[in-house]
Design a protein around this motif. Sequence first.
Motif: not given
Length: 196
Positions: A53-69
């Motif tokens: 669960n993230a509210n900014r820098n979503l691409a950086a979190y998505e790069a970790m290889g899991v779904a980001v909401w």
Amino acid sequence: MIHTNDITGLILAGGRGSRMGGVDKGLQNYQGMPMALHALMRLAPQVGDTMINANRNLAAYEAMGVAVWPDNLPDFAGPLAGLAAGLERCETAYLVTVPCDCPRFPLDLVQRLAQALTEQDADIAMAATQQDGKLRTQPVFCLMKTSLLSSLLEFLHSGQRKIDIWTAQHHCIDVTFEDAQAFAGANTLAELQQLS
């Protein structure tokens, strides 16, 4: 006993990071990697599926290889908003949450929470530690039934945000972990330096 595959893990990285000068805590480096990635690597073997669960820098979190909401509520509404986003996307019977800024939580966290939840037929199992002779709950380290979603949404839509008020409405149990340091987090840059 709850099977690992029936549990989805959620890393809470949706905060403002205000005590850390507004930086995105989950992306701060700890031992050469973003803290959220440490949390993900510790949590993934303990659960069937993981998401962030993230509210900014979503691409950086998505790069970790899991779904980001992101939260469905505006203005960084706190950990319960992140929890709601996770519960809404969860496809298993249970959801477990950990914060992005505690990179050393126990490797048996989920197993012990799941065992206690089953044994005591609870809705929520929450980690707790002994500090200065007092039991201190760690409310963002918790395992819950996904059937609690409607209760949580009702609570949030009534304008409330405090996690302990919501969990108190359900059969919530504390599971004591001996090593309080395992739950040490980094809310400030100074605390992050102390972790290393």
